[in-house]
Design a protein around this motif. Sequence first.
Motif, PDB file in Angstrom:
ATOM      1  N   ALA A 157      48.580  11.830  60.362  1.00  0.00           N
ATOM      2  CA  ALA A 157      49.702  13.229  60.689  1.00  0.00           C
ATOM      3  C   ALA A 157      48.700  14.413  59.822  1.00  0.00           C
ATOM      4  O   ALA A 157      49.199  13.906  58.222  1.00  0.00           O
ATOM      5  CB  ALA A 157      50.809  12.908  60.459  1.00  0.00           C
ATOM      6  N   VAL A 158      49.044  16.222  59.853  1.00  0.00           N
ATOM      7  CA  VAL A 158      49.299  16.605  58.647  1.00  0.00           C
ATOM      8  C   VAL A 158      50.488  18.084  59.478  1.00  0.00           C
ATOM      9  O   VAL A 158      50.287  18.080  60.286  1.00  0.00           O
ATOM     10  CB  VAL A 158      48.002  17.577  59.051  1.00  0.00           C
ATOM     11  N   GLU A 159      50.856  18.076  58.942  1.00  0.00           N
ATOM     12  CA  GLU A 159      52.374  19.430  58.940  1.00  0.00           C
ATOM     13  C   GLU A 159      53.160  19.356  57.410  1.00  0.00           C
ATOM     14  O   GLU A 159      52.900  19.097  56.641  1.00  0.00           O
ATOM     15  CB  GLU A 159      54.115  18.007  59.475  1.00  0.00           C
ATOM     16  N   VAL A 160      53.767  20.989  58.218  1.00  0.00           N
ATOM     17  CA  VAL A 160      54.187  20.884  57.498  1.00  0.00           C
ATOM     18  C   VAL A 160      55.732  20.523  56.761  1.00  0.00           C
ATOM     19  O   VAL A 160      56.601  19.757  57.365  1.00  0.00           O
ATOM     20  CB  VAL A 160      54.566  23.090  57.273  1.00  0.00           C
ATOM     21  N   GLY A 161      56.141  20.611  55.538  1.00  0.00           N
ATOM     22  CA  GLY A 161      58.073  20.425  55.600  1.00  0.00           C
ATOM     23  C   GLY A 161      57.570  20.557  53.858  1.00  0.00           C
ATOM     24  O   GLY A 161      57.357  21.291  52.770  1.00  0.00           O
TER      25      GLY A 161
END
Length: 312
Positions: free
Chosen positions: A61-65
């Motif tokens: 996964a690649v996501e903002v956080g």
Amino acid sequence: MTSPASPSETRALIIERLVGDSGEAAQVIGAGRGMAERALPVLQKALTAELGAAVTVDLQAVEVGRVPEARSRAGDAFALTIVSSPSSADAMTLVMDARAVAVMVSALFGGDPDQPVAPIERDLSQIEADVATAVFQEVAVALNGSGKRSLDLRLPVPRAMAGNEARRRVLRDGAAVRIVLGLSTPSDSGMLTVMIPQRLLLISRDGEAAAGKDGDATEFDWRARFSEEVMRSTIRLEAAMPLARLTLGDLAALAPGQVIEFEEKAQLNARLSARDKTLFVCEFGKLGQNYTVRISHPHDAGQDFIDGLMPG
């Protein structure tokens, strides 16, 4: 404490610490995914050479956080390290869950890849933390890149923390990109999480778009960054329905159990407000078991003032 190398980096660091400087989610995720995909082959080869056994690395996964969320999915036992750079004390935060540590330890010491790895349900030992440190080093090197794309990390990485030291370590809040890597053998797998502040990622991956030709962010850039962070902020909404008008004498005479009637059109004149500022005029209603408010029109403060001057 390290100092940024230029006035533009100083301003960027101040903005990040104040509001958690961030960019468009799609742009951030795209930059993070590109970085991870370029690093995967390098990391796969480096881990195979380091461990002497085949361990599969895949991008999950690649996501903002936010940076403090790095430990949110790691469970109670995990390894953690924080890598600095000239412009940031926490340019990269790496967390490996206990299952991933167990997989790597088993691979390093010749465990049977076809047999499930015994789970680690306690704080990591020193040897396990050392293995995690070696893996963190290879991940940091692969993601660091080179040339204009380099994050300029200070390597080698610090020794991995574990146990109470890792759980109690305070992580400075800020917008980040989360890259989740899977480490697996044919019979078992674990997770390694990498958090990189969005400011550093966008500067290193898209410097020309994020700054002017002289390296300084323009007034428009800073306005856009502030505006986006403000738009993501959460606020409390309150909907209030007006009661009948009462005199001070009537108000003083109120007693527990007394029923107060609504005005005839009270349900059509509810006010939706945030932080004591009225935003919309709404209509109260009910949908199933839930009460609702439907926005009728924006609140007109001028008209409201005039209506207040005219009784009845």
